[in-house]
Design a protein around this motif. Structure first.
Motif, PDB file in Angstrom:
ATOM      1  N   ASN A  68       0.626  -1.009   0.088  1.00 21.31           N
ATOM      2  CA  ASN A  68       0.051  -0.097  -0.177  1.00 21.31           C
ATOM      3  C   ASN A  68       0.937   1.018   0.148  1.00 21.31           C
ATOM      4  N   VAL A  69       0.207   2.335  -1.120  1.00 23.42           N
ATOM      5  CA  VAL A  69       0.624   3.506  -1.253  1.00 23.42           C
ATOM      6  C   VAL A  69       0.427   4.687  -0.359  1.00 23.42           C
ATOM      7  N   ARG A  70       0.385   5.527   0.525  1.00 29.22           N
ATOM      8  CA  ARG A  70      -0.254   6.390   1.357  1.00 29.22           C
ATOM      9  C   ARG A  70       0.693   7.962   0.506  1.00 29.22           C
ATOM     10  N   TYR A  71      -0.851   8.296   0.106  1.00 34.31           N
ATOM     11  CA  TYR A  71       0.245  10.249  -0.387  1.00 34.31           C
ATOM     12  C   TYR A  71       0.623  10.932   0.274  1.00 34.31           C
ATOM     13  N   LEU A  72       1.737  11.845  -0.013  1.00 34.02           N
ATOM     14  CA  LEU A  72       2.442  12.306   0.996  1.00 34.02           C
ATOM     15  C   LEU A  72       1.730  13.664   0.844  1.00 34.02           C
ATOM     16  N   LEU A  73       1.518  14.551   1.580  1.00 34.44           N
ATOM     17  CA  LEU A  73       1.786  16.099   1.929  1.00 34.44           C
ATOM     18  C   LEU A  73      -0.024  16.052   1.848  1.00 34.44           C
ATOM     19  N   ILE A  74      -0.919  15.224   1.898  1.00 32.28           N
ATOM     20  CA  ILE A  74      -2.035  15.384   1.348  1.00 32.28           C
ATOM     21  C   ILE A  74      -3.557  14.705   1.870  1.00 32.28           C
ATOM     22  N   ASP A  75      -5.047  14.914   1.588  1.00 36.62           N
ATOM     23  CA  ASP A  75      -5.305  13.757   2.943  1.00 36.62           C
ATOM     24  C   ASP A  75      -6.821  13.913   1.854  1.00 36.62           C
ATOM     25  N   THR A  76      -7.753  13.211   1.274  1.00 32.00           N
ATOM     26  CA  THR A  76      -8.615  13.140   1.101  1.00 32.00           C
ATOM     27  C   THR A  76      -9.656  12.716   2.234  1.00 32.00           C
ATOM     28  N   VAL A 133      -0.262  13.470  -9.485  1.00 33.26           N
ATOM     29  CA  VAL A 133      -1.330  13.086  -9.110  1.00 33.26           C
ATOM     30  C   VAL A 133      -1.961  13.803  -7.797  1.00 33.26           C
ATOM     31  N   GLN A 134      -1.520  14.299  -6.845  1.00 34.86           N
ATOM     32  CA  GLN A 134      -1.543  14.935  -5.986  1.00 34.86           C
ATOM     33  C   GLN A 134      -1.618  16.378  -6.288  1.00 34.86           C
TER      34      GLN A 134
END
Length: 250
Positions: A68-76, A133-134
């Motif tokens: 699993n990869v969690r996107y750095l510096l953003i939150d949805t 994508v971020q």
């Protein structure tokens, strides 16, 4: 006879030289002209997508295993959180993320800090065909800048600029007053019941579908602290002092 034999040798030598030249030219064409020489950005690692989990998490094949990869510096917003449940614009963020994942070549980029979080998820910046994508999710109002932990802050300045533009436009999560906060998304103010959509009304994008209460007594049974303007249960008739909060405790 010796003279003729010598001439024949020269002819064979010339033919051999021509053949070698042709082979070399063909090899050069194959290696250089046929090869894709499109420049790639430093630090981007091609990976294979397994599936899209939500708006800011995916599963990929990395070093031979599914990760699993969690996107750095953003939150949805969440789509199926055990405590927070489903939040407004969570499904929209997931769908958009999925569209992007299926639209081109997937690559990831690491920052200089830790590569894994406490849930053993990779922490990375995500790119499709070299495009962030971020940045896409932020620009479309489907994400907020969050979880800024140095030294993994390489792109935070640019992300904040893009977020501010989305705020000014009042799109996505920014259509809901005080929904996106420094602490996360305010699910208490903007609950989603059942399978109702999180898309705001086109006539009044600052409100969710109406949630009616006969009076403040009834409303406070569900929302003890009252509700802010923009909440599904807010009514101007229950906001006596017109301060933007209906049925707040006295």
């Amino acid at each position: 006879m010796a003279h003729r034999t010598k001439k024949s040798g020269k002819t064979k030598g010339s033919l051999s030289a021509i053949l070698v030249a042709i082979l070399l030219a063909g090899a050069y064409y194959f290696l250089f002209d046929e090869q894709d020489t499109t420049p790639t950005r430093d630090g981007l690692i091609p990976v294979e997508l397994v599936k899209t989990i939500d708006g800011d998490t995916i599963k990929i094949m990395y070093e031979g295993k599914e990760t699993n990869v969690r996107y750095l510096l953003i939150d949805t917003p969440e789509t199926n959180h055990p405590r927070l449940g489903k939040q407004p614009f969570g499904e929209e963020a997931k769908r958009r993320n999925q569209e992007l994942m299926n639209s081109g070549k997937l690559e990831i980029e690491f920052d200089i800090g830790q590569k894994y979080d406490k849930y053993d998820r990779l922490l990375a910046y995500i790119y499709i065909d070299g495009e962030s994508v971020q940045e896409k999710l932020l620009s479309e109002g489907l994400a907020r800048v969050a979880y800024v932990y140095p030294p993994n802050t390489r792109h935070v300045d640019e992300y904040e600029k893009i977020q501010n533009e989305a705020k000014k436009k009042g799109i996505g999560i920014w259509t809901l007053e005080d929904y996106a906060t420094d602490r996360g998304f305010d699910s208490d103010t903007y609950p989603i019941k059942g399978n109702s959509t999180s898309k705001p009304s086109t006539k009044n994008p600052t409100k969710q579908p109406s949630e009616k209460f006969a009076n403040c007594t009834e409303l406070r049974k569900v929302y003890p602290n009252g509700v802010k303007k923009g909440h599904a249960a807010y009514s101007e008739q229950m906001d006596g002092d017109k301060d933007g909060v209906a049925c707040e405790p006295r």
